[in-house]
Scaffold this active site. Structure first.
Site, PDB file in Angstrom:
ATOM      1  N   PHE A  80      51.004  31.417  23.015  1.00 19.99           N
ATOM      2  CA  PHE A  80      50.821  32.138  24.280  1.00 19.99           C
ATOM      3  C   PHE A  80      49.647  33.113  24.184  1.00 19.99           C
ATOM      4  N   ALA A  82      46.397  35.062  24.320  1.00 21.27           N
ATOM      5  CA  ALA A  82      45.129  34.853  25.035  1.00 21.27           C
ATOM      6  C   ALA A  82      44.715  36.162  25.685  1.00 21.27           C
ATOM      7  N   THR A 133      46.773  26.902  31.611  1.00 28.37           N
ATOM      8  CA  THR A 133      46.772  27.343  33.001  1.00 28.37           C
ATOM      9  C   THR A 133      46.269  26.253  33.940  1.00 28.37           C
ATOM     10  N   ASP A 134      46.641  26.375  35.219  1.00 32.89           N
ATOM     11  CA  ASP A 134      46.092  25.453  36.231  1.00 32.89           C
ATOM     12  C   ASP A 134      44.624  25.755  36.537  1.00 32.89           C
ATOM     13  N   GLU A 135      44.145  26.945  36.115  1.00 39.18           N
ATOM     14  CA  GLU A 135      42.767  27.333  36.480  1.00 39.18           C
ATOM     15  C   GLU A 135      41.722  26.438  35.829  1.00 39.18           C
ATOM     16  N   TYR A 159      37.172  33.158  32.016  1.00 34.94           N
ATOM     17  CA  TYR A 159      38.560  32.985  31.546  1.00 34.94           C
ATOM     18  C   TYR A 159      38.951  31.511  31.546  1.00 34.94           C
ATOM     19  N   LYS A 163      39.865  28.908  28.457  1.00 36.20           N
ATOM     20  CA  LYS A 163      41.140  28.200  28.332  1.00 36.20           C
ATOM     21  C   LYS A 163      40.896  26.685  28.289  1.00 36.20           C
ATOM     22  N   ASN A 189      52.205  33.010  37.441  1.00 38.15           N
ATOM     23  CA  ASN A 189      53.545  33.539  37.175  1.00 38.15           C
ATOM     24  C   ASN A 189      53.695  34.947  37.749  1.00 38.15           C
ATOM     25  N   PRO A 214      44.716  46.650  47.146  1.00 43.85           N
ATOM     26  CA  PRO A 214      43.417  46.012  47.309  1.00 43.85           C
ATOM     27  C   PRO A 214      43.515  44.494  47.473  1.00 43.85           C
ATOM     28  N   TYR A 216      41.180  41.161  47.809  1.00 44.29           N
ATOM     29  CA  TYR A 216      39.804  40.691  47.649  1.00 44.29           C
ATOM     30  C   TYR A 216      39.397  39.802  48.837  1.00 44.29           C
ATOM     31  N   HIS A 294      35.214  33.496  43.197  1.00 40.83           N
ATOM     32  CA  HIS A 294      36.666  33.452  43.423  1.00 40.83           C
ATOM     33  C   HIS A 294      37.137  32.044  43.810  1.00 40.83           C
TER      34      HIS A 294
HETATM   35  P1  NAD Z   1      49.141  38.626  28.732  1.00 40.56           P
HETATM   36  O1  NAD Z   1      47.731  39.058  28.823  1.00 40.56           O
HETATM   37  O2  NAD Z   1      50.211  39.378  29.426  1.00 40.56           O
HETATM   38  O3  NAD Z   1      49.582  38.534  27.209  1.00 40.56           O
HETATM   39  C1  NAD Z   1      48.753  38.020  26.201  1.00 40.56           C
HETATM   40  C2  NAD Z   1      49.307  38.489  24.868  1.00 40.56           C
HETATM   41  O4  NAD Z   1      48.470  37.939  23.837  1.00 40.56           O
HETATM   42  C3  NAD Z   1      49.268  40.013  24.691  1.00 40.56           C
HETATM   43  O5  NAD Z   1      50.499  40.456  24.164  1.00 40.56           O
HETATM   44  C4  NAD Z   1      48.142  40.254  23.708  1.00 40.56           C
HETATM   45  O6  NAD Z   1      48.343  41.391  22.893  1.00 40.56           O
HETATM   46  C5  NAD Z   1      48.187  38.971  22.895  1.00 40.56           C
HETATM   47  N1  NAD Z   1      46.900  38.654  22.259  1.00 40.56           N
HETATM   48  C6  NAD Z   1      45.661  38.716  22.817  1.00 40.56           C
HETATM   49  N2  NAD Z   1      44.729  38.366  21.908  1.00 40.56           N
HETATM   50  C7  NAD Z   1      45.403  38.047  20.772  1.00 40.56           C
HETATM   51  C8  NAD Z   1      44.991  37.590  19.496  1.00 40.56           C
HETATM   52  N3  NAD Z   1      43.698  37.381  19.206  1.00 40.56           N
HETATM   53  N4  NAD Z   1      45.924  37.357  18.548  1.00 40.56           N
HETATM   54  C9  NAD Z   1      47.250  37.573  18.828  1.00 40.56           C
HETATM   55  N5  NAD Z   1      47.694  38.013  20.014  1.00 40.56           N
HETATM   56  C10 NAD Z   1      46.773  38.237  20.984  1.00 40.56           C
HETATM   57  O7  NAD Z   1      49.128  37.101  29.196  1.00 40.56           O
HETATM   58  P2  NAD Z   1      50.276  36.241  29.889  1.00 40.56           P
HETATM   59  O8  NAD Z   1      50.141  36.366  31.354  1.00 40.56           O
HETATM   60  O9  NAD Z   1      51.560  36.526  29.231  1.00 40.56           O
HETATM   61  O10 NAD Z   1      49.783  34.767  29.504  1.00 40.56           O
HETATM   62  C11 NAD Z   1      50.257  34.132  28.327  1.00 40.56           C
HETATM   63  C12 NAD Z   1      49.614  32.756  28.253  1.00 40.56           C
HETATM   64  O11 NAD Z   1      49.945  31.997  29.404  1.00 40.56           O
HETATM   65  C13 NAD Z   1      48.087  32.810  28.217  1.00 40.56           C
HETATM   66  O12 NAD Z   1      47.640  31.815  27.330  1.00 40.56           O
HETATM   67  C14 NAD Z   1      47.676  32.483  29.644  1.00 40.56           C
HETATM   68  O13 NAD Z   1      46.409  31.848  29.648  1.00 40.56           O
HETATM   69  C15 NAD Z   1      48.773  31.536  30.056  1.00 40.56           C
HETATM   70  N6  NAD Z   1      49.090  31.490  31.493  1.00 40.56           N
HETATM   71  C16 NAD Z   1      49.323  32.641  32.176  1.00 40.56           C
HETATM   72  C17 NAD Z   1      49.685  32.561  33.532  1.00 40.56           C
HETATM   73  C18 NAD Z   1      49.965  33.801  34.345  1.00 40.56           C
HETATM   74  O14 NAD Z   1      50.133  33.691  35.558  1.00 40.56           O
HETATM   75  N7  NAD Z   1      50.076  34.975  33.756  1.00 40.56           N
HETATM   76  C19 NAD Z   1      49.786  31.318  34.151  1.00 40.56           C
HETATM   77  C20 NAD Z   1      49.524  30.167  33.405  1.00 40.56           C
HETATM   78  C21 NAD Z   1      49.201  30.263  32.070  1.00 40.56           C
HETATM   79  O1  DAU Z   2      46.724  30.315  37.941  1.00 37.65           O
HETATM   80  C1  DAU Z   2      47.182  30.796  36.717  1.00 37.65           C
HETATM   81  C2  DAU Z   2      46.477  32.091  36.382  1.00 37.65           C
HETATM   82  O2  DAU Z   2      47.035  33.079  37.236  1.00 37.65           O
HETATM   83  C3  DAU Z   2      46.610  32.502  34.928  1.00 37.65           C
HETATM   84  O3  DAU Z   2      45.965  31.547  34.124  1.00 37.65           O
HETATM   85  C4  DAU Z   2      45.974  33.880  34.697  1.00 37.65           C
HETATM   86  O4  DAU Z   2      46.174  34.298  33.369  1.00 37.65           O
HETATM   87  C5  DAU Z   2      46.629  34.857  35.643  1.00 37.65           C
HETATM   88  O5  DAU Z   2      46.044  36.129  35.502  1.00 37.65           O
HETATM   89  C6  DAU Z   2      46.513  34.377  37.082  1.00 37.65           C
HETATM   90  O6  DAU Z   2      45.133  34.410  37.509  1.00 37.65           O
HETATM   91  P1  DAU Z   2      44.719  34.888  38.985  1.00 37.65           P
HETATM   92  O7  DAU Z   2      43.312  35.312  38.963  1.00 37.65           O
HETATM   93  O8  DAU Z   2      45.134  33.884  39.994  1.00 37.65           O
HETATM   94  O9  DAU Z   2      45.733  36.151  39.114  1.00 37.65           O
HETATM   95  P2  DAU Z   2      45.542  37.611  39.700  1.00 37.65           P
HETATM   96  O10 DAU Z   2      46.885  38.216  39.770  1.00 37.65           O
HETATM   97  O11 DAU Z   2      44.458  38.354  38.991  1.00 37.65           O
HETATM   98  O12 DAU Z   2      45.040  37.326  41.177  1.00 37.65           O
HETATM   99  C7  DAU Z   2      45.833  36.560  42.084  1.00 37.65           C
HETATM  100  C8  DAU Z   2      45.043  36.437  43.361  1.00 37.65           C
HETATM  101  O13 DAU Z   2      44.987  37.734  43.977  1.00 37.65           O
HETATM  102  C9  DAU Z   2      43.599  36.019  43.159  1.00 37.65           C
HETATM  103  O14 DAU Z   2      43.203  35.178  44.237  1.00 37.65           O
HETATM  104  C10 DAU Z   2      42.819  37.308  43.192  1.00 37.65           C
HETATM  105  C11 DAU Z   2      43.626  38.163  44.146  1.00 37.65           C
HETATM  106  N1  DAU Z   2      43.614  39.602  43.882  1.00 37.65           N
HETATM  107  C12 DAU Z   2      43.864  40.045  42.622  1.00 37.65           C
HETATM  108  C13 DAU Z   2      43.844  41.392  42.322  1.00 37.65           C
HETATM  109  C14 DAU Z   2      44.101  41.873  40.921  1.00 37.65           C
HETATM  110  C15 DAU Z   2      43.363  40.498  44.900  1.00 37.65           C
HETATM  111  O15 DAU Z   2      43.161  40.084  46.069  1.00 37.65           O
HETATM  112  N2  DAU Z   2      43.361  41.835  44.624  1.00 37.65           N
HETATM  113  C16 DAU Z   2      43.563  42.321  43.373  1.00 37.65           C
HETATM  114  O16 DAU Z   2      43.503  43.557  43.175  1.00 37.65           O
END
Ligand code: NAD
Ligand code: DAU
Length: 352
Positions: A80, A82, A133-135, A159, A163, A189, A214, A216, A294
Site C-alpha cells: 500500500f 505510496a 489506482t484507476d488513475e 502521481y 503509479k 476511497n 474549495p 476546483y 485535472h
Molecule cells: P496515504 O497517503 O494515506 O498512505 C500512504 C502510506 O504510505 C503512509 O502511511 C506513508 O507514511 C506510507 N509511505 C509513503 N512512502 C513510503 C515509503 N517509501 N516506505 C514506506 N512507507 C511509505 O495513501 P492511501 O490513500 O492510504 O493509499 C494507499 C495506496 O492505495 C496507495 O498505493 C494509493 O496509490 C492507492 N490507492 C488509493 C486510493 C485512494 O482513494 N486513497 C484509491 C486507489 C488506490
Molecule cells: O481515483 C483514485 C485516486 O483517488 C487515488 O489514486 C488517489 O491516491 C486519491 O488521492 C484520489 O485522487 P483524486 O485526485 O481523485 O482525489 P482528491 O480527493 O484529491 O480529489 C477528488 C476530486 O475533488 C478531484 O476531482 C479534485 C477535487 N478537489 C480536490 C480537493 C483536494 C477539489 O475540487 N477541491 C479540493 O480541495
C-alpha cells in the site's frame, strides 16, 4: 502464517490492518515510513496485540525488507506504501518517483530474492499484492464506458504516471521471473482515517471549522467513490482467490460530480451537526482555481471482480458517507492531531 503490509499507517493501509486483525488470527508485520500521511496512532488500538508487529521503515530499504522477510517468513506482501496525493505530485513530483517507482522496484527486488529461495509449496502459494489506482487509465469522456482491466494506460499526473510505472514493474516481475503478483486498480476511497488533504475529509474538516469548502474549477469532474472498508474486503478477496499475474478493478458503481459530493456532505452535516446560525454548510462552498491537467472523469467497471471472485461492495454512497461523517464527528481529536503546522503550511501553499 504472517503477511507483510507496507504503508500500514496510512489511510487505506491502516483500515486494512485493523479489519484484517478483527477477522483473522494470522499476524501482520506492518511497515511504514511514517511520512506526513502516515500516522502511528491509526494503529494504536493494536498496541500490545502480539499478532501485530509495527516497523518504521522505507520500502526502498532493501536490507531492512530482506531482514523482515527472513525473520517473519510472510506468505504474502501487500504493497500500500505510496505518495498518494495528486496535488502534491503537481507541486513536487520527486517524492512520487522515489517512493512509487524506485521504492516499488526495491521492494520487488527484495521480495524476489526471498521468494526465489522458497521451496514448494510455499513458492507457488506466495503472493505479492500491489495496490494501485484507476488513475493509471487516464480520463474518460462523459459517455465512454467505465474502465475495464483492458483499458490502455494513459496516466496524466505525476502521481498517476508514477503509479502506472509501478504497475508495469509488478507486471514485468511476473512475466520475467514468475513472481506470483496480483494488482488491484481501485477508484476513489473515503472513510475513517482519511487524511484531510483529500476532498471528502477536507470538506468535513473545513465545514466544521467554519472555513471555505474549495471546489476546483466548475466542480463537474466525476469520481467513482468506494467506502474504504469495501476496498479492504476486495483486497482480501483478491489475495485469497485472485489469479497470479492478473489485475482486478475495484469500484463502488458510485459516479458523482465533486459538487454533488460536497452538497451531500453539507446536507448530512446540516442534519448531524447543524451550524449555530441555522444556515446550511453549503454557504461555505467556494469555487477556486482548477487543478492543472485535472482529469474530468473516472469510472470503474468492477464486473470481473464480481463475476470471477464474487465480490460486491457492501455500502452505497449514502450509507458510506453517513458512516464517514459520523466517524469524523466522533473523532475530531484525530483530525486536530494530524492537522499539524506542516498541514497548515500545505493548505496555505495549495489554496492561497
Ligand atoms: P496515504 O497517503 O494515506 O498512505 C500512504 C502510506 O504510505 C503512509 O502511511 C506513508 O507514511 C506510507 N509511505 C509513503 N512512502 C513510503 C515509503 N517509501 N516506505 C514506506 N512507507 C511509505 O495513501 P492511501 O490513500 O492510504 O493509499 C494507499 C495506496 O492505495 C496507495 O498505493 C494509493 O496509490 C492507492 N490507492 C488509493 C486510493 C485512494 O482513494 N486513497 C484509491 C486507489 C488506490
Ligand atoms: O481515483 C483514485 C485516486 O483517488 C487515488 O489514486 C488517489 O491516491 C486519491 O488521492 C484520489 O485522487 P483524486 O485526485 O481523485 O482525489 P482528491 O480527493 O484529491 O480529489 C477528488 C476530486 O475533488 C478531484 O476531482 C479534485 C477535487 N478537489 C480536490 C480537493 C483536494 C477539489 O475540487 N477541491 C479540493 O480541495
Amino acid at each position: 502464517m504472517t503477511i507483510l503490509v507496507t504503508g500500514s499507517a496510512g489511510f487505506i493501509g491502516s483500515n486494512f490492518v485493523l479489519d484484517w486483525l478483527a477477522g483473522h488470527d494470522e499476524s501482520v508485520v506492518s511497515l511504514d515510513k511514517l511520512t506526513y500521511a502516515g500516522n502511528r496512532a491509526n494503529l494504536a488500538s493494536l498496541d500490545g496485540d502480539a499478532r501485530h508487529i509495527f516497523v518504521q521503515g522505507d520500502i526502498s530499504d532493501t536490507e531492512l525488507i530482506a531482514r523482515l522477510l527472513a525473520q517473519y517468513q510472510p506468505r504474502a506482501v501487500l504493497n500500500f506504501a505510496a505518495e498518494s496525493h495528486v496535488d502534491r505530485s503537481i507541486l513536487g513530483p520527486e517524492d512520487f518517483i522515489q517512493t512509487n517507482v524506485v521504492g516499488t522496484f526495491h521492494l520487488l527486488e527484495a521480495v524476489r530474492a526471498y521468494w526465489s529461495t522458497e521451496g514448494a509449496p510455499r513458492k507457488s502459494e506466495f503472493r505479492f499484492l500491489h495496490v494501485s489506482t484507476d488513475e493509471v487509465y487516464g480520463s474518460l469522456e462523459p459517455d465512454s464506458p467505465a474502465f475495464t482491466e483492458n483499458h490502455p494506460y494513459q496516466p496524466n499526473s505525476p502521481y498517476s504516471a508514477s503509479k502506472a510505472a509501478s504497475d508495469h514493474l509488478v507486471r514485468a516481475y511476473h512475466h520475467t521471473y514468475g513472481l506470483p503478483v496480483l494488482t488491484t486498480n481501485c477508484s476513489n476511497n473515503y472513510g475513517p482515517y482519511h487524511f484531510p488533504e483529500k476532498l471528502i475529509p477536507l470538506v468535513i474538516r473545513n465545514a466544521l471549522a467554519g472555513e471555505a469548502l474549495p471546489i476546483y474549477g466548475d466542480g463537474q469532474q466525476i469520481r467513482d467513490w468506494l467506502y474504504v472498508k469495501d476496498h479492504c474486503s476486495a483486497i482480501r478477496r483478491v489475495l485469497e482467490s485472485g489469479l497470479p499475474g492478473e489485475t482486478y478493478n475495484v469500484g463502488g458503481w458510485n459516479e458523482k460530480s465533486n459538487l454533488d459530493v460536497v452538497h451531500h456532505i453539507c446536507d448530512t452535516l446540516d442534519q448531524e451537526s447543524p451550524r449555530n446560525d441555522g444556515r446550511s454548510y453549503r454557504q461555505q462552498i467556494s469555487f477556486v482555481k482548477d487543478r492543472p491537467g485535472h482529469d474530468r472523469r473516472y469510472a470503474i467497471d468492477a464486473t470481473r471482480l464480481e463475476r470471477e471472485l464474487g465480490w460486491k461492495p457492501a455500502e452505497t454512497f449514502e450509507t458510506g458517507i453517513a458512516k464517514t461523517v459520523r466517524w469524523y464527528l466522533d473523532n475530531q481529536a484525530w483530525v486536530e492531531s494530524v492537522a499539524s503546522g506542516a498541514y497548515r503550511e500545505w493548505l496555505s501553499k495549495q489554496y492561497s
